[in-house]
Design a protein around this motif. Structure first.
Motif, short mmCIF file in Angstrom:
data_model
loop_
_atom_site.label_atom_id
_atom_site.label_comp_id
_atom_site.label_asym_id
_atom_site.label_seq_id
_atom_site.Cartn_x
_atom_site.Cartn_y
_atom_site.Cartn_z
N GLN A 163 41.49 38.72 33.97
CA GLN A 163 41.59 38.36 32.55
C GLN A 163 41.93 36.89 32.39
O GLN A 163 41.56 36.27 31.40
N VAL A 164 42.65 36.35 33.36
CA VAL A 164 43.05 34.95 33.25
C VAL A 164 41.97 34.02 33.79
O VAL A 164 41.55 33.08 33.13
N ARG B 287 42.74 43.21 37.83
CA ARG B 287 42.25 43.12 36.45
C ARG B 287 43.06 42.12 35.65
O ARG B 287 42.51 41.36 34.85
N ALA B 288 44.38 42.15 35.87
CA ALA B 288 45.23 41.20 35.14
C ALA B 288 44.84 39.78 35.50
O ALA B 288 44.76 38.89 34.64
N LEU B 289 44.57 39.58 36.79
CA LEU B 289 44.16 38.25 37.24
C LEU B 289 42.80 37.87 36.65
O LEU B 289 42.61 36.75 36.17
N GLU C 118 36.20 37.13 35.98
CA GLU C 118 35.87 37.97 37.12
C GLU C 118 35.07 37.21 38.18
O GLU C 118 35.20 37.46 39.38
N LYS D 58 49.13 34.88 39.97
CA LYS D 58 48.80 35.69 38.80
C LYS D 58 48.11 34.86 37.72
O LYS D 58 47.42 35.40 36.87
N ASP E 132 53.73 34.20 41.22
CA ASP E 132 53.71 33.77 39.82
C ASP E 132 52.52 32.86 39.57
O ASP E 132 51.86 32.94 38.53
N GLN F 57 44.70 47.30 39.14
CA GLN F 57 45.40 46.84 37.93
C GLN F 57 45.83 45.38 38.07
O GLN F 57 45.70 44.59 37.14
N GLU F 58 46.34 45.04 39.27
CA GLU F 58 46.76 43.65 39.49
C GLU F 58 45.57 42.71 39.37
O GLU F 58 45.65 41.65 38.76
N SER G 97 46.06 51.05 42.08
CA SER G 97 47.17 50.21 41.62
C SER G 97 46.85 48.74 41.86
O SER G 97 47.15 47.87 41.06
N GLU H 18 57.33 49.93 39.52
CA GLU H 18 56.02 49.34 39.86
C GLU H 18 55.64 49.69 41.29
O GLU H 18 54.51 50.06 41.58
#
Lengths: 594, 457
Positions: free
Chosen positions: B388-389, B384-386, B392, A474, A471, B381-382, B378, A417
């Motif tokens: 999604q939760v 985008r993951a956030l 936006e 996120k 964690d 990507q992080e 990069s 990563e």
């Protein structure tokens, strides 16, 4: 008279022969009409199994196998440093000079240059009593290495004749020793079987840092002189660059770099770059302390198995002279695969993932040849072994990584990563460890600063804390965290980008001495303390995080230099000024409200 | 005089076993004549006293134990080569199949080649402009490099390879010194036709040499095909001073053929049934790329492999990645979003890029700006993951800018027409343009002086 066998079986690098009664296990042999070099790996009745270090294409049943009467050995003497050898110490540059752009077969046993004249300064006198390991002459081998010519292990006696100081080849007799009426002629070189560790007087405790100039390694996961380390990582995570950085900048006297089953261009790169690079301590070309052993991935697989032993035997020889040697093996996985390939051809019972059951013990035996020792001649020397591991699929649970992990003292786990985010070196600070931290504490306190270990733990704690917070981030985003947690995230970001990331291609950043590493830590520490105390006073993070100040601290790795240590003090003063004024502003603000 | 043997002991899968053979040579080629006059070739893979195991390239189907005649040539496989091979089409064992007759040459070459002496290698430093932004900007191809395309079934790896061949610019004075060697292993007829058409349209057909082992051709022959192709490439590069681009597709079929033989020989398997020597075997192909001191030519390899189930940790892509100098990874979800070429730059890498870009080669800002774009994408990507939760809208202002950067990166930079050829300056300017979306203090990877010089220019 050594024996002669008769080939009856051929399967890739594995050859079997009969009439092998006179051979011994691990004896070096010449196979077939081309005289390919091989080694006996097992004997049963009159049949012997041989692994061949060259391509066996064209060999036929009925050709002869002749013995040499000795185990696979290397010649140790002047001419090793600055050179590049194949897996069984044949000089590749000499092979190239004789017109071979491609590796030929059947070139026989050639080794270090036998015709070159060396300027020898004799140290022994007639009548001296010499014992194994004693230095009786010296040769300036390269600008950085004085080659100390030693009495080989197992030989001792009284000097009955000595050559005058002058120019000699490695085959000239320099000293004659006599003991119990037996005479031994000593030359500039000695031979040693690669699979047998060279004797030492005593193993010593590990207590000195191997300075590498790489911040994440020196500060967080230090390597020790005489220690062992593994660098596992999937492809593209920067194993080879990390190994190259260590070979370039670590403060060892001699570097042995084994390219074991890796790319040809990588060896070429070292050959082209190292003569141009200057050692940061002496200013001499780095090639003058480096030995390369190359068995690239398309060279014969059996020689790959031997290359590791050839490398460590050379390392031991220089250790015996009292040098600190660092050996880089890139990659031990290819060596393990060579073991597996040969074991498969021998139809041995496979253990995990097809590897032979003795994988772990062979790995352990190799790494155990590292150590900080007192030599037979009373000097102290060390061998540090740093092995790259290439786990299949980047999965650290595979047998080579696991067997290595059990043995080594430091484990620098490279992370895919991080590599994808171009965070280099991609050493993961959560899964890596160094078992040498407790042993090196005193060394750090005496040679760097009394509070460096405390700083180290504090920074690591911030990183750990950040990992826990991430964690949550996120799941819900950063904004919902309270400011005293967000400040941790900000500082961790500075540690990651400003400190852990190090640019191998930037002239200021490629090698960073410990003093500068310490100063950088102090700046980050000051920032953390001041920022955190502001948060505790209720000052909002948006005020605490001054973009210009934060970005200058991240960029300090490029903007500061060893010549101007005062720049760090200026940064600290700037931090103080900024937060002093911030605090006083809020104090007034609070007073006004009150 | 050649001795002919008339009896086989065993025939199974790709192997035949014979007894009472005298003087067999390891790795030699044998010729097998069948009752109906058909000729097959094979290679000695194991000798145990007078018992010999032979791997038959065309398989053993139709072979009877008694009605054959086997003769041993005493030599490893060699192919004749001359400049006449340019423009020709061969089958997987280097037999001409274009009806233009045999290749006559006094010089024959062992297809196994020999390992290059690392001392004799020249470290590759000259970049090849492919006209594809993702590659030129972020995964720069270097002359003499081996850079595989990691693809999946149904992804446009053939188009990408074809576009590289068509656009890989060779400066005018060197145009006559350019050749393409194409090795097909187990690909379909229409894929082979596609390449042939592309070469014709690009007007390079007279500089292309094709070695075709198609999906319905004998499986074991696939082991030979890339070796013939690389031997031809070495001849052109190191004896005729040409710059040779070698395209090998599909490496996965090659490895499957290797596995088939290995299991027929009852060898101890390692991962997923592939033989333990898969790494060494692949290396014996890939390591034949490069440049040599004292010769002007070069061999650049673009192997193509399809990752079974898009799994990059599968042994074939995994071992390939350990040998090659980087990889270009295609991504299915990008392709489904309509982005061609669907190169996922994050797992992609060009190891030789660092020495072939920058001031003397492309432009001074290239290393830093590439590094910055990588790290920004990069970060995307992080985020985008956030997103999604938490959605936006809830993102911080900076994060929103990163989201925008990600969108534009894919739509304007990565996406490119099959016919579109962007030069390196256009690509680099586009990268700077994308970076203007981000706040300037986020550009921590670029030397401040370069930011001043190039940003918002």
């Amino acid at each position: 008279m050594a024996g002669q066998g008769n080939i009856i079986y051929i399967n890739g690098p594995v050859v079997k022969a009969d009439h092998m009664e006179d051979f011994t296990v691990r004896e070096m042999v010449m196979v077939g009409e081309k005289k390919l070099i091989g080694e006996v790996i097992s004997l049963e009745k009159d049949r012997g199994t041989i692994q061949v270090y060259e391509e066996t294409s064209g060999l036929r049943v009925g050709e002869k196998v002749s013995g040499t009467g000795r185990p696979l050995s290397v010649k140790l003497g002047p001419g090793i440093i600055g050179n590049i050898f194949d897996g069984i110490e044949r000089p590749l540059s000499k092979i190239y000079d004789s017109g071979f752009k491609f590796i030929p077969e059947g070139i026989g046993l050639i080794s270090i240059d036998e015709s070159k004249l060396w300027d020898v300064e004799m140290l022994a006198k007639e009548g001296d009593i010499l014992k194994p390991g004693d230095v009786f002459a010296k040769v300036q081998e390269t600008s950085m290495v004085v080659h100390k010519v030693m009495v080989p292990p197992g030989i001792s006696g009284r000097v009955v004749s000595v050559a005058k100081s002058g120019s000699y080849t490695i085959h000239d007799t320099l000293v004659v020793l006599e003991k119990d009426g037996m005479r031994n002629e000593l030359k500039m070189y000695q031979e040693w079987p690669v699979r047998k560790p060279r004797p030492v007087a005593q193993r010593m405790p590990i207590e000195k840092l191997l300075v590498t100039g790489q911040r994440v390694i020196d500060t967080f996961f230090p390597l020790a002189k005489g220690g062992t380390a593994a660098i596992p990582g999937g492809f593209g995570t920067g194993k080879t660059i990390t190994q190259h950085q260590l070979a370039k900048w670590s403060d060892a006297d001699i570097i042995v770099y084994i390219g074991c089953g890796e790319r040809g261009n990588e060896m070429t790169e070292v050959l082209e770059d190292f003569p141009k690079l200057k050692d940061p301590r002496t200013g001499n070309p780095l090639m003058d302390r480096t030995v390369l052993i190359a068995n690239t991935s398309n060279m014969p697989v059996a020689a790959r198995e031997a290359s590791i032993y050839t490398g460590i035997t050379i390392a031991e020889y220089f250790r015996d002279m009292g040098y600190n040697v660092a050996i880089m093996a890139d990659s031990t996985s290819r060596w393990a695969e060579a073991l597996r390939e040969i074991a498969g051809r021998l139809e041995e019972m496979p253990a995990e993932e097809g590897y032979p059951a003795y994988l772990a013990s062979r790995l352990a035996a190799f790494y155990e040849r590292a150590g900080y020792v007192r030599n037979l001649n009373g000097t102290e020397g060390s061998i540090t072994v740093i092995g790259a591991v290439s786990p299949a699929g980047g999965d650290f649970s595979e047998p080579v990584t696991q067997s290595t992990k059990r043995i080594v003292g430091a484990f620098l786990a490279l992370d895919r990563e991080l590599a994808h985010a171009r965070h280099f070196p991609s050493i993961n600070w959560l899964s890596s460890y160094s078992g040498y931290v407790p042993m090196l504490g005193d060394w750090f306190r005496q040679n760097v600063a009394s509070d460096i270990m405390a700083l180290r733990s504090k920074m690591l704690k911030i990183l750990q804390e950040e990992n826990k917070l991430m964690d949550i981030v996120k799941l819900v985003g950063e904004d919902v965290l309270p400011d005293d947690q967000r400040v941790i995230l900000e500082i961790a970001r500075i540690i990651k980008t400003g400190y852990l990331q190090q640019n191998a291609y930037h002239p200021q950043d490629s090698y960073v001495p410990l003093s500068r590493q310490y100063s950088m830590l102090k700046v980050i520490d000051r920032l953390y303390d001041r920022a955190y105390s502001c948060v505790r006073r209720g000052i909002p993070l948006s005020k605490i995080k001054d973009e210009a100040l934060f970005s200058d601290i991240i960029m300090m790795k490029y903007n500061t230099s060893d010549e101007k240590p005062e720049l760090f003090q200026e940064l600290c003063d700037r931090i103080d000024r900024y937060y002093d004024s911030l605090e006083s502003m809020y104090k007034e603000g609070a007073a006004d409200e009150g | 005089m050649k001795v002919k043997y008339l009896k086989l002991d065993k025939a199974e899968g790709p192997l035949i076993v014979m007894n009472e053979v005298r003087d067999a040579v390891y790795d030699e080629i044998v010729e097998i004549e069948m009752a109906d006059g058909e000729f097959r070739t094979g290679k000695v893979v194991q000798i145990d006293r007078d018992r010999v195991i032979i791997q038959v390239f065309q398989g053993t189907s139709g072979i009877s134990l008694n009605d054959v005649s086997v003769s041993f040539t005493g030599k490893p496989m060699e192919i004749p080569l001359s400049r006449e091979i340019l423009g020709r089409v061969f089958n997987g064992t280097a037999m001409p199949i274009d009806g233009a007759g045999e290749i006559y040459s006094n010089n024959t070459y062992n297809i196994n080649g020999r390992p290059m002496n690392p001392v004799a290698r020249l470290y590759p430093r000259n970049y090849i402009q492919t006209g594809i932004s993702s590659i030129d900007g972020l995964i720069t191809l270097i002359r003499g490099q081996k850079l595989p395309i990691f693809s999946g079934d149904g992804l446009p790896h053939n188009q990408l390879a074809a576009q590289i061949v068509r656009q890989a610019r060779i400066s005018d004075e060197e145009a006559g010194k350019f050749a393409v060697v194409f090795a097909a292993m187990g690909i379909k007829h229409d894929e082979a036709d596609f390449f042939r058409k592309v070469f014709e349209e690009a007007g390079v057909m007279d500089r292309v040499i094709m070695f075709l082992n198609l999906a319905d051709d004998p499986v074991v022959e696939r082991i030979i095909t890339p070796r013939c192709a690389l031997t031809a490439a070495e001849y052109l590069a190191f004896e005729c001073d040409m710059h040779v681009l070698v395209i090998m597709t599909d490496i996965t079929s090659y490895c499957e053929a290797l596995r088939e033989i290995s299991s027929a020989r009852e060898e101890v398997p390692s991962r997923k049934g592939y033989p333990g020597y898969l790494y060494s075997d692949l290396a014996s192909l890939y390591e034949r790329a490069g440049m040599l001191k004292g010769s002007k030519g070069s061999i650049t390899q673009i192997p193509i492999l399809t990752m079974p189930n898009d799994d990059i940790t599968h042994p074939v892509p995994d071992l390939t990645g350990y040998i090659t100098e980087g990889q270009i990874v295609l991504n299915r979800s990008l392709y489904q979003m309509g982005i061609y070429p669907p190169i996922n730059v994050l797992p992609s890498l060009s190891r030789l890029m660092k020495d072939g870009i920058g001031k003397e080669y492309t432009r001074e800002d290239h290393p830093d700006v590439a590094n910055q774009v990588f790290s920004a994408y990069s970060r995307v990507q992080e985020i985008r993951a956030l997103a999604q939760v938490i959605g936006e809208d809830e993102l911080s202002e900076t994060d929103k800018k990163y989201m925008e950067f990600g969108r534009q990166f894919e739509e304007r930079f990565a996406k490119q027409d099959f016919e579109e050829n962007r030069d390196i300056n256009t690509t680099l300017d586009l990268m700077w343009e994308l970076l203007t979306i981000l706040p300037e203090q986020e550009l921590t990877r670029i030397d401040p002086s370069l930011v001043k010089k190039y940003l918002r220019k």
